[in-house]
Design a protein around this motif. Sequence first.
Motif, PDB file in Angstrom:
ATOM      1  N   ASP A  78       1.035  -1.127  -0.324  1.00 16.48           N
ATOM      2  CA  ASP A  78       0.066  -0.223   0.435  1.00 16.48           C
ATOM      3  C   ASP A  78       0.727   1.159   0.125  1.00 16.48           C
ATOM      4  OD1 ASP A  78       0.954  -0.245   3.007  1.00 16.48           O
ATOM      5  OD2 ASP A  78      -0.915  -0.434   3.168  1.00 16.48           O
ATOM      6  N   ARG A  79       0.088   2.356   0.266  1.00 15.10           N
ATOM      7  CA  ARG A  79       0.826   3.451   0.231  1.00 15.10           C
ATOM      8  C   ARG A  79       2.199   3.956   0.734  1.00 15.10           C
ATOM      9  NH1 ARG A  79      -0.004   8.372  -3.049  1.00 15.10           N
ATOM     10  NH2 ARG A  79       0.587   9.989  -2.084  1.00 15.10           N
ATOM     11  N   ALA A  80       1.473   3.358   2.236  1.00 12.92           N
ATOM     12  CA  ALA A  80       2.762   3.339   3.147  1.00 12.92           C
ATOM     13  C   ALA A  80       3.983   2.592   3.202  1.00 12.92           C
ATOM     14  CB  ALA A  80       1.898   3.071   4.257  1.00 12.92           C
ATOM     15  N   GLY A  81       3.465   1.166   2.645  1.00 12.99           N
ATOM     16  CA  GLY A  81       4.739   0.457   2.692  1.00 12.99           C
ATOM     17  C   GLY A  81       5.643   0.581   1.732  1.00 12.99           C
ATOM     18  N   ILE A  86      10.631   4.010   0.003  1.00 15.96           N
ATOM     19  CA  ILE A  86      11.645   5.450  -0.403  1.00 15.96           C
ATOM     20  C   ILE A  86      12.056   5.841   1.089  1.00 15.96           C
ATOM     21  CG2 ILE A  86      11.001   7.480  -0.822  1.00 15.96           C
ATOM     22  CD1 ILE A  86       8.388   6.872  -2.444  1.00 15.96           C
ATOM     23  N   ARG A  87      11.759   5.507   2.339  1.00 18.04           N
ATOM     24  CA  ARG A  87      12.709   6.422   2.931  1.00 18.04           C
ATOM     25  C   ARG A  87      13.396   5.529   3.172  1.00 18.04           C
ATOM     26  NH1 ARG A  87       9.948  10.233   1.923  1.00 18.04           N
ATOM     27  NH2 ARG A  87       8.362  11.426   3.490  1.00 18.04           N
ATOM     28  N   LYS A  92      19.190   3.955   3.662  1.00 11.54           N
ATOM     29  CA  LYS A  92      20.568   3.006   3.550  1.00 11.54           C
ATOM     30  C   LYS A  92      20.936   2.918   1.898  1.00 11.54           C
ATOM     31  CE  LYS A  92      19.482   1.197   7.152  1.00 11.54           C
ATOM     32  NZ  LYS A  92      20.362   0.802   8.480  1.00 11.54           N
ATOM     33  N   GLN A  93      20.849   3.705   1.019  1.00 14.59           N
ATOM     34  CA  GLN A  93      20.942   3.499  -0.477  1.00 14.59           C
ATOM     35  C   GLN A  93      20.988   4.541  -0.466  1.00 14.59           C
ATOM     36  OE1 GLN A  93      21.592   0.160  -1.535  1.00 14.59           O
ATOM     37  NE2 GLN A  93      20.919  -0.451   0.510  1.00 14.59           N
ATOM     38  N   LYS A  94      21.218   5.998  -0.362  1.00 14.21           N
ATOM     39  CA  LYS A  94      21.293   7.215  -0.350  1.00 14.21           C
ATOM     40  C   LYS A  94      20.711   7.362  -1.630  1.00 14.21           C
ATOM     41  CE  LYS A  94      26.810   6.703   0.609  1.00 14.21           C
ATOM     42  NZ  LYS A  94      27.606   6.270  -0.033  1.00 14.21           N
ATOM     43  N   LEU A  95      19.107   7.521  -2.019  1.00 12.29           N
ATOM     44  CA  LEU A  95      18.562   7.990  -2.875  1.00 12.29           C
ATOM     45  C   LEU A  95      18.041   9.128  -2.457  1.00 12.29           C
ATOM     46  CD1 LEU A  95      16.560   7.696  -5.156  1.00 12.29           C
ATOM     47  CD2 LEU A  95      14.447   7.397  -3.202  1.00 12.29           C
ATOM     48  N   GLY A  99      11.571  15.035  -3.331  1.00 11.93           N
ATOM     49  CA  GLY A  99      10.468  16.512  -2.838  1.00 11.93           C
ATOM     50  C   GLY A  99       8.981  16.302  -4.001  1.00 11.93           C
ATOM     51  N   GLU A 100       8.354  17.559  -4.436  1.00 18.38           N
ATOM     52  CA  GLU A 100       7.577  17.356  -5.501  1.00 18.38           C
ATOM     53  C   GLU A 100       7.243  16.020  -5.721  1.00 18.38           C
ATOM     54  OE1 GLU A 100       7.101  20.413  -7.765  1.00 18.38           O
ATOM     55  OE2 GLU A 100       7.342  22.363  -5.689  1.00 18.38           O
ATOM     56  N   ALA A 101       8.019  15.066  -6.833  1.00 18.03           N
ATOM     57  CA  ALA A 101       7.615  14.111  -7.053  1.00 18.03           C
ATOM     58  C   ALA A 101       7.443  12.929  -6.109  1.00 18.03           C
ATOM     59  CB  ALA A 101       8.878  13.889  -7.813  1.00 18.03           C
ATOM     60  N   GLU A 102       7.886  12.851  -5.295  1.00 14.42           N
ATOM     61  CA  GLU A 102       7.320  12.049  -4.265  1.00 14.42           C
ATOM     62  C   GLU A 102       5.569  11.535  -4.107  1.00 14.42           C
ATOM     63  OE1 GLU A 102       9.693  10.977  -0.403  1.00 14.42           O
ATOM     64  OE2 GLU A 102       7.404  11.801   0.379  1.00 14.42           O
ATOM     65  N   PRO A 103       5.093  12.732  -3.961  1.00 12.69           N
ATOM     66  CA  PRO A 103       3.531  12.200  -3.671  1.00 12.69           C
ATOM     67  C   PRO A 103       2.969  11.865  -5.575  1.00 12.69           C
ATOM     68  CG  PRO A 103       3.656  14.215  -4.000  1.00 12.69           C
ATOM     69  CD  PRO A 103       5.101  14.599  -3.695  1.00 12.69           C
ATOM     70  N   VAL A 104       3.543  11.917  -6.685  1.00 12.27           N
ATOM     71  CA  VAL A 104       3.058  11.829  -7.465  1.00 12.27           C
ATOM     72  C   VAL A 104       3.757   9.908  -7.791  1.00 12.27           C
ATOM     73  CG1 VAL A 104       3.900  11.816 -10.667  1.00 12.27           C
ATOM     74  CG2 VAL A 104       3.479  13.830  -8.988  1.00 12.27           C
TER      75      VAL A 104
END
Length: 134
Positions: A78-81, A86-87, A92-95, A99-104
């Motif tokens: 789901d969205r939370a997962g 992403i977090r 851990k992976q230096k992502l 920014g504004e792209a995250e909700p999209v």
Amino acid sequence: MKHLHKISLLIISSLLMISASLKEEHSSLKSNEKIAVTDSTIHIDKATGLVVDKGLDVVTAHCTGCHSSKLITQFHTDRAGWLEKIRWMQQKQKLWNLGEAEPVILDYLAKNYPASAIVHRRAALKGIEWYRLK
């Protein structure tokens, strides 16, 4: 050594036949065309293998630069997962900060790769008497 050579030739010829078959199957598609899967309303982008939908370009730009799109298609939550994933990548992976792209990205992933009852792994082995190796 002679047998190894014959086996190698057999494997190579098999791979060439498979490759030719796949090329023939998709030869009518142009590089930017989409191919339909089981449901006629769902289209898969030929280049990425991801569902064609709003936000695909943002997901492709931010995600496939670091890993294969197959990592996306095999993970369903789901969205939370997805946010948790992403977090984790950021920690851990230096992502970078999305920014504004995250909700999209989250909208796209939650809609097209939601949590499902389908388990993509085999069930854990049960009822087996294990023994110690000596």
